[in-house]
Scaffold this motif. Structure first.
Motif, short mmCIF file in Angstrom:
data_model
loop_
_atom_site.label_atom_id
_atom_site.label_comp_id
_atom_site.label_asym_id
_atom_site.label_seq_id
_atom_site.Cartn_x
_atom_site.Cartn_y
_atom_site.Cartn_z
N ILE A 295 -96.74 -28.55 3.81
CA ILE A 295 -96.20 -29.73 3.12
C ILE A 295 -96.78 -29.82 1.71
O ILE A 295 -96.06 -30.12 0.75
N THR B 150 -90.71 -31.92 -2.61
CA THR B 150 -91.23 -33.07 -1.87
C THR B 150 -90.13 -34.07 -1.58
O THR B 150 -89.37 -34.45 -2.46
N ASP C 211 -91.40 -35.70 4.19
CA ASP C 211 -92.74 -35.10 4.20
C ASP C 211 -93.81 -36.16 4.39
O ASP C 211 -94.82 -35.93 5.05
N ASP D 110 -93.83 -36.89 8.04
CA ASP D 110 -94.50 -35.82 8.79
C ASP D 110 -96.03 -35.92 8.64
O ASP D 110 -96.77 -35.72 9.60
#
Length: 313
Positions: free
Chosen positions: A155, A163, A167, A170
């Motif tokens: 990431i 991005t 993300d 996550d």
């Protein structure tokens, strides 16, 4: 399901029924199976099936005729169509001649023993078997923690160019997993601390050294969890700052465009007023419209140059 295993000459094989030195492995057992094992081994049914309750906390309980050890082990699940980690209880019950493990699902911790991948493993040396299981639990935590950190790095590598809001979601999921891991590892550490003072079962000469190794591995997993939580928190803050900075850049660009476009709007508005032509500059001048357009364009270009020098654009 209930399985019976026994080791002879360091080779594990499956048995048909309970006998001395057998390992009883219960994987998501039914109530009927639980009642049968509890009756045969004279164990309280609630203690036997305690590991099936996800809310059960790690602990050690000394009962008449048997000992119950509950620890949290890492497990995988599908969350939002992605593989994620959680923790589930693993119950270990020691009787005089039998060791019983109870878990709600198949786990790599026990599969390593079933598949013969653990050296110096014997179902007859119950306390050593327990320590070997706990060692595998700590090692599995560390393995999952490394995978979590690898996902974080993936990431982080996308921050400069790809991005997205997902993300951040996550990263939050990874951070939540680390919170669960930290809680479970600390609870397991309490169990290990109590086992250092546990004299109820016979201990072989190497058992204390093995327990020391387990404590070290568990403590290392706790430290890894703490470090990775701090790193993920820093990555999340960095990503939020990058997203906010991109938004600020977009807003600055839109503001600059609005400012530049305001000049032609202002000029056209003034010249569009319904007044006498003698009061309007260049109204009667040949090529007046072109002169006004060129002047307006020049002002716009000058403003763009000023904004660029001030790094607004």
């Amino acid at each position: 399901m209930v399985y019976y295993y026994r080791t002879d000459d360091r080779i594990i094989h499956e048995e048909e029924e309970i006998s001395m030195g057998v390992w009883v492995n219960m994987v998501n057992p039914t109530m009927t199976e639980g009642e049968e094992i509890a009756r045969k081994l004279d164990i309280d049914l609630q203690d036997l099936l305690a590991a099936l309750d996800e809310e059960e906390s790690s602990r050690v309980e000394l009962e008449d005729g048997y000992t119950l050890i509950l620890v949290d082990i890492p497990a995988t699940e599908i969350r939002h169509d992605k593989e994620a980690y959680n923790t589930i209880p693993l119950g270990i019950i020691l009787t005089k001649d039998i060791i019983i493990t109870v878990c709600a699902e198949e786990t790599p911790v026990l599969q390593a023993f079933i598949n013969g991948r653990v050296k110096e493993f014997s179902t007859k040396k119950k306390l050593r078997f327990v320590y070997q299981m706990l060692f595998r639990v700590a090692a599995l935590y560390q393995s999952h923690l490394r995978i979590i950190d690898k996902k974080r790095k993936e990431i982080e590598e996308r921050i400069d160019y790809e991005t997205e809001d997902v993300d951040l979601i996550d990263l939050h999921a990874l951070e939540s997993t680390l919170v669960y891991f930290a809680t479970s590892l600390r609870a397991n550490a309490v169990v290990l601390d109590r086992l250092t003072r546990y004299k109820r079962l016979e201990q072989y000469p190497d058992d204390k050294d093995l327990l020391g190794d387990v404590i070290v591995e568990n403590q290392q997993a706790i430290e890894m969890t703490s470090i990775y939580r701090d790193v993920i928190n820093g990555t999340r803050e960095l990503m939020s700052s990058v997203l906010d900075n991109r938004l600020n850049n977009v807003m600055k660009s839109l503001t600059s465009i609005t400012l530049v476009m305001g000049i032609p709007t202002l000029v056209s508005g003034l010249y569009g007023m319904n007044v006498s032509a003698k009061w309007v500059p260049l109204a009667n001048t040949p090529y007046g419209f072109g002169i006004i357009c060129i002047a307006t364009l020049a002002v716009c270009l000058a403003l763009l140059l000023v904004l660029k020098r001030k790094k607004v654009l």
